[in-house]
Design an enzyme around this catalytic site. Structure first.
Site, PDB file in Angstrom:
ATOM      1  CB  THR B 153       1.649  -6.000   1.778  1.00 46.73           C
ATOM      2  OG1 THR B 153       2.238  -5.271   0.786  1.00 46.73           O
ATOM      3  CG2 THR B 153       2.397  -7.300   2.053  1.00 46.73           C
ATOM      4  CE  LYS B 179       3.921  -6.521  -1.840  1.00 49.79           C
ATOM      5  NZ  LYS B 179       4.728  -5.827  -0.747  1.00 49.79           N
ATOM      6  CB  THR B 197      13.096  -1.840  -5.179  1.00 54.45           C
ATOM      7  OG1 THR B 197      12.601  -1.604  -3.821  1.00 54.45           O
ATOM      8  CG2 THR B 197      12.319  -1.139  -6.231  1.00 54.45           C
TER       9      THR B 197
END
Lengths: 406, 406
Positions: B153, B179, B197
């Site tokens: 992203t 990512k 996470t």
């Protein structure tokens, strides 16, 4: 205003109080950097201090003074925090109290000392000593009105408020000044002694016993200084000092009718000063109010509001006037508080923006206009209980980083 | 390298795995935005997911798949998180799994779905469906090497790593991609199921039972993805998927000799991918390592390191290469962890900067040079016990705010 509490012009100090500010040369730009507040007569006092375990030298000294329940003078410097300064820092704080007591011809045990500014630097004691000499001279001559300027650091303007109210037909006053713009986040539980964040000095000419004063300050903090955050960083120097000298000749006792009026007046002053701090957060462009309602417990309400108020991503979106409400919901989700996503409702300045956990596609022009208002009021309904709480915060701009990169 | 674990060139996938990326038009700039990872044969699997209570639709679906302990395909899209999307979001996640299963001729219960991007938007299912058709075609033809690009992203570059190691004389591989650059902060306690996470996908051709795989992933997370923070905001979509298909024909059992080698190899891959995420934090200019030693308890060590790693003021100072160590000490002080100010020692890249709680006036040229290095390694000794822990983080620049003001 409520309960006939009226805002009055500062620096109308309560009877028997004097205050002054002076430039002593600690700040390189020559601006006022030392302040003195003085009660002509004995005053009861309550203090609240940071729970940061790396507390500054003056905090340790002040806790001892406040244990006695009285003080007559507060000496403050900005530009240097006297924190992480070891034995020399403790000696310097004590010397500030002693020099102030000498100048005012009072006992050193009646002097509270506060410092704010950069951590880890020793106080320039030559300048401080000269400043104290100057300040005590001004105070003896009656004072001036620059105390609120002299305690500023990165604040863009001074923060002060005075109100008057009546107790048993007698007019009494509360005067307050505060400072703070960064390293602002009160995460403290109210313990046997109340706690606070940033610097605030409050004076009233009402007569209030020390124990009662402590209890009422503690209540007041939980709706003011302990409910603001700028950056989530709790300071080493946070202190609130409240003095009551009884010079109005009115007094309150535990359980008396006047208690409610005084509490309301005190809450008005602390609440407004706290909002001034949040509004003037470093680099901030908006004051943001985060209220959480219908939480399962009061602690849940407080923690959920704090998580949103401290979310860096949410505060960046508000700086950009972006309706990125997913970040608000994510903060609720990681707050550790019981929530049910599908029950969450959120409104912004009266416009519904989240319903049943779903982000609403509110007309862009309506919400766009709201997002540019100077005060953003978010109400979050969790739909799980009866408890509510709120925090005041501000947005985070690139300027925040620029201010704090040094 | 330790235990004869060797880094190898990506995209050398482990035996029996394929991967591919494709541009489906979700991202407006036409960059790759969908990825597919596929095991030719049945694979055991372990998953770790965000503990954010506002978890995205795919997270709920994946937890059910992972409860079975196996999967054969992972379908991922970037550009839209499918979070806060209600019943429609759940249906869309299920449809992604079903379409992928159809294209690969496997069972929908063998497909894991991950999404990342903006919260609160519905997936563009027309584009997604076409993307899945394209991806399954590429996978059947053998795959391509753009899976790590397609999951990005705000990442500035893809994150991938492959290693090989030997178990009983047989060469095995672990391949991993990840990512994440913002909304990164794993504050999770390890529960019965491991948590994580950000997005990371890990594949090995070693044979490992599902229960053993879960335990080893859990251990690995506590030194990698659960020890990084960019901004303190925990995402709604964080997921780690680890697949083991046994195609190397080597296998490990609980208690076998190979466990230690595989754990080390897994830790190397997860640790390095986690550091890549912290280093590539939104707007970041430095990778920062915060290690806390000689804490009273392991939890104290972790919480003290997390407080420093999340301090906005400390991270702004590091962006400015400013030796403002008072902010580091203040963060330790408010961490809630037992500390004794006068026992604290801190070093930066081997140079002592705090001793006995006092900031040292280290020669400006020495420390100034250190502060401009790309990797800053802080070691904090609390002097109270035997426990240590560490976080990786990054500095916060004005660019972070610019990236996130939308």
């Amino acid at each position: 205003m409520r309960k006939n509490i009226r805002q009055i012009k500062t620096p109308d100090l309560p009877l028997g109080f004097r205050a002054a500010g002076i430039a002593s040369g600690i700040k390189k730009d020559g601006k006022p950097d030392m302040a003195l507040i003085f009660s002509e007569v004995e005053a009861t006092a309550a203090g609240a201090f940071t729970t940061n375990r790396v507390a500054a030298a003056p905090v340790w000294l002040d806790k001892k003074v406040m244990a006695g329940g009285s003080c007559r003078a507060v000496i403050v410097n900005s530009g240097c925090a006297n924190a992480c300064t070891g034995v020399q820092g403790e000696a310097d704080a004590e010397r500030m109290a002693r020099l102030t007591a000498e100048g005012l011809e009072i006992d050193p045990g009646e002097v509270v000392v506060c410092s704010t500014g950069r951590i880890g630097k020793l106080l320039p004691m030559e300048k401080i000593a000269a400043g104290i000499t100057g300040l005590t001279g001004i105070i003896k001559a009656g004072g001036n009105d620059s105390a609120s300027d002299a305690i500023m650091t990165t604040d863009t303007h001074p923060k002060r408020l005075s109100v008057e109210f009546e107790i048993g037909g007698v007019v009494c006053r509360i005067w307050g000044i505060a400072k703070g713009a960064g390293m602002i986040y009160p995460r403290m539980e109210v313990a046997a002694m109340p706690h606070a964040t940033m610097l605030a000095f409050l004076a009233t000419d009402l007569g209030v016993g020390a124990e009662l004063l402590r209890g009422m300050l503690s209540i007041s903090l939980s709706q003011s200084f302990n409910r603001i955050t700028v950056d989530g960083d709790t300071s080493t120097n946070d202190s609130v000092i409240l003095m009551a000298n009884g010079e109005s000749k009115a007094a309150i006792e535990p359980g008396s009718n006047g208690m409610e009026v005084f509490q309301a007046a005190l809450d008005m002053v602390t609440g407004e000063l706290a909002r001034m701090i949040a509004r003037d957060g470093e680099g901030a462009t908006r004051l943001i109010r985060i209220e959480v309602r219908s939480a399962r417990t009061g602690d849940d309400a407080r923690r959920a509001a704090a998580a949103v108020a401290n979310s860096l991503l949410f505060k960046c979106a508000l700086y950009g006037a972006s309706p990125n409400w997913g970040r608000l919901l994510a903060a609720l989700g990681y707050s550790g508080v019981l929530i049910e996503e599908k029950k969450i409702e959120v409104s912004l300045n009266g416009i519904a923006i989240v319903e049943n956990g779903l982000l609403l596609q509110v007309q862009a022009d309506i919400i766009g206009a709201k997002l540019h208002e100077k005060e953003l009021d978010f109400v979050i309904e969790l739909g799980l209980g009866e408890e509510s709480d709120l925090y005041y915060t501000c947005d985070i701009s690139p300027e925040y980083v620029e201010i704090n990169k040094e």
